[in-house]
Design a protein around this motif. Structure first.
Motif, PDB file in Angstrom:
ATOM      1  N   ASN A 263      -4.980 -11.999 -10.557  1.00  0.00           N
ATOM      2  CA  ASN A 263      -5.767 -11.303  -9.714  1.00  0.00           C
ATOM      3  C   ASN A 263      -5.588  -9.916  -9.898  1.00  0.00           C
ATOM      4  N   VAL A 264      -7.094  -9.239  -9.899  1.00  0.00           N
ATOM      5  CA  VAL A 264      -7.122  -7.882  -9.845  1.00  0.00           C
ATOM      6  C   VAL A 264      -7.563  -7.325  -8.922  1.00  0.00           C
ATOM      7  N   LYS A 265      -7.119  -6.183  -8.334  1.00  0.00           N
ATOM      8  CA  LYS A 265      -7.522  -5.414  -7.053  1.00  0.00           C
ATOM      9  C   LYS A 265      -7.318  -4.106  -7.265  1.00  0.00           C
ATOM     10  N   SER A 266      -7.973  -3.243  -6.457  1.00  0.00           N
ATOM     11  CA  SER A 266      -7.782  -1.682  -6.609  1.00  0.00           C
ATOM     12  C   SER A 266      -7.927  -1.160  -5.121  1.00  0.00           C
ATOM     13  N   GLN A 267      -7.343   0.042  -5.230  1.00  0.00           N
ATOM     14  CA  GLN A 267      -7.352   0.745  -3.765  1.00  0.00           C
ATOM     15  C   GLN A 267      -7.532   2.037  -4.180  1.00  0.00           C
TER      16      GLN A 267
ATOM     17  N   SER B 280       0.741  -1.116  -0.030  1.00  0.00           N
ATOM     18  CA  SER B 280       0.235   0.031  -0.058  1.00  0.00           C
ATOM     19  C   SER B 280       0.782   1.281   0.015  1.00  0.00           C
TER      20      SER B 280
ATOM     21  N   ARG C 164      -8.431   6.112  -7.624  1.00  0.00           N
ATOM     22  CA  ARG C 164      -8.341   4.835  -7.384  1.00  0.00           C
ATOM     23  C   ARG C 164      -7.333   4.021  -8.256  1.00  0.00           C
TER      24      ARG C 164
ATOM     25  N   ARG D 173      -5.872   0.473  -9.878  1.00  0.00           N
ATOM     26  CA  ARG D 173      -6.108  -0.811 -10.161  1.00  0.00           C
ATOM     27  C   ARG D 173      -4.519  -1.558 -10.275  1.00  0.00           C
ATOM     28  N   TYR D 174      -4.513  -2.454  -9.944  1.00  0.00           N
ATOM     29  CA  TYR D 174      -3.152  -3.448  -9.857  1.00  0.00           C
ATOM     30  C   TYR D 174      -3.406  -4.875 -10.119  1.00  0.00           C
ATOM     31  N   GLU D 175      -2.720  -5.455 -10.913  1.00  0.00           N
ATOM     32  CA  GLU D 175      -2.771  -6.926 -11.209  1.00  0.00           C
ATOM     33  C   GLU D 175      -1.626  -7.697 -10.777  1.00  0.00           C
TER      34      GLU D 175
END
Length: 91
Positions: A65-69, A4, A57, A59-61
């Motif tokens: 897996n794809v996530k976002s913060q 993070s 926001r 987005r990262y992979e």
């Protein structure tokens, strides 16, 4: 460095580079944090996914897996504001 924190640092530098495209130090720093994300956290991709008046926001992979913060936009742009307000960096 935690994921993070690396994402946030990358995001701050991405905003600086967007606003200051000729700032080579900013580009080098952006690449440094990108390298940390790729090598230390094994991210395949990372990008600004969306932005509005209050948040940004990312987005990262990784490994399929794809996530976002999301972070507060004002906080993300504080470094840019600090740079722009310092005459030393605006000659």
């Amino acid at each position: 460095m935690k994921l993070s924190d690396a994402l946030f640092n990358w995001l701050q530098m991405q905003r600086v580079c967007e606003a200051r495209p000729h700032d080579n130090a900013a580009k080098d720093t952006l690449e440094f944090f990108g390298q940390i994300l790729r090598e230390d956290h094994n991210l395949d991709q990372f990008m600004i996914e969306s932005m509005d008046d209050t948040e940004i926001r990312v987005r990262y992979e990784f490994g399929g897996n794809v996530k976002s913060q999301a972070w507060d936009r004002e906080l993300c742009e504080q470094l840019l504001n600090d740079i722009n307000s310092n005459p030393k960096y605006n000659q």
